[in-house]
Design a protein around this motif. Sequence first.
Motif, PDB file in Angstrom:
ATOM      1  N   HIS A  96       1.389   4.871   3.704  1.00  0.00           N
ATOM      2  CA  HIS A  96       1.632   3.429   3.702  1.00  0.00           C
ATOM      3  C   HIS A  96       2.722   2.988   4.676  1.00  0.00           C
ATOM      4  CE1 HIS A  96      -0.842   3.056   0.165  1.00  0.00           C
ATOM      5  NE2 HIS A  96      -0.033   3.732  -0.614  1.00  0.00           N
ATOM      6  N   ASP A 129      -2.042   9.758   1.258  1.00  0.00           N
ATOM      7  CA  ASP A 129      -1.649   8.363   1.104  1.00  0.00           C
ATOM      8  C   ASP A 129      -0.583   8.100   2.174  1.00  0.00           C
ATOM      9  OD1 ASP A 129      -2.372   6.188  -0.501  1.00  0.00           O
ATOM     10  OD2 ASP A 129      -0.650   6.417  -1.845  1.00  0.00           O
ATOM     11  N   HIS A 138       6.086   4.306  -2.338  1.00  0.00           N
ATOM     12  CA  HIS A 138       5.702   5.725  -2.279  1.00  0.00           C
ATOM     13  C   HIS A 138       4.946   6.027  -0.996  1.00  0.00           C
ATOM     14  CE1 HIS A 138       2.100   3.709  -3.826  1.00  0.00           C
ATOM     15  NE2 HIS A 138       1.426   4.690  -3.252  1.00  0.00           N
ATOM     16  N   ASP A 187      -5.175  -1.548  -0.255  1.00  0.00           N
ATOM     17  CA  ASP A 187      -4.834  -0.292  -0.915  1.00  0.00           C
ATOM     18  C   ASP A 187      -6.089   0.565  -1.020  1.00  0.00           C
ATOM     19  OD1 ASP A 187      -3.093   1.517  -1.963  1.00  0.00           O
ATOM     20  OD2 ASP A 187      -2.977   0.617  -3.959  1.00  0.00           O
TER      21      ASP A 187
HETATM   22 ZN   LIG Z   1      -0.490   4.542  -2.490  1.00  0.00          ZN
END
Ligand SMILES: [Zn+2]
Length: 196
Positions: A48, A46, A81, A113
């Motif tokens: 971001h 992940d 996060h 997302d």
């Molecule tokens: Zn995420």
Amino acid sequence: MKALIIVDVQNDFLPGGSLEVSRGDEIIPIINHIQKDYNLVVATQDWHPENHKSFASQHPDKLPFEQIDLDGLAQILWPDHCIQGSYGAEFADELNTDRIEAIFRKGMEERIDSYSGFFDNGKRKDTGLSGYLKARGVTEVHVCGLAADFCVYFTALDALTEGFKTSIISKATKAIDKGAFIEKKNNFIQNGGLLT
Ligand SMILES: [Zn+2]
């Protein structure tokens, strides 16, 4: 040929992280141990930007775990996060990464997302994971990592749709919400998935 997909074993999803999965650290030795059983090991991460719209902090009147509509899709709002380049976004120190041949990053676009390692939540973008696995001759994938009820589940479901024989390795995943995972697990099995 069989591949292992290690989903999001990153500091923010581990105890002490901003979006911690309870006892998430307990699966790391198991993941390290099983990697030798696979011809190919890949991982997802992940990743971001700091203004990602899945963060509650980007919506002044909202709190984490509330739900909004984001460009026509239901979006759960999370604590900040896995911000690109941060410690929280790094793989866990204890995770053995020697055998990980490729890393597929997701959630990089501000308004999109992505729980699955294959596609974003609206299936607007393909990470290339499916094509990569197929080009390597993979027909079967086993999915482990964090969190069972989100990124592991959606990765496994997309793997089925992409035509792979797919298992979720129960002992090598942990859920944020165990109750929700039971429901999702049943849906995965109904769609032809296996639980080992
Ligand atoms: Zn995420």
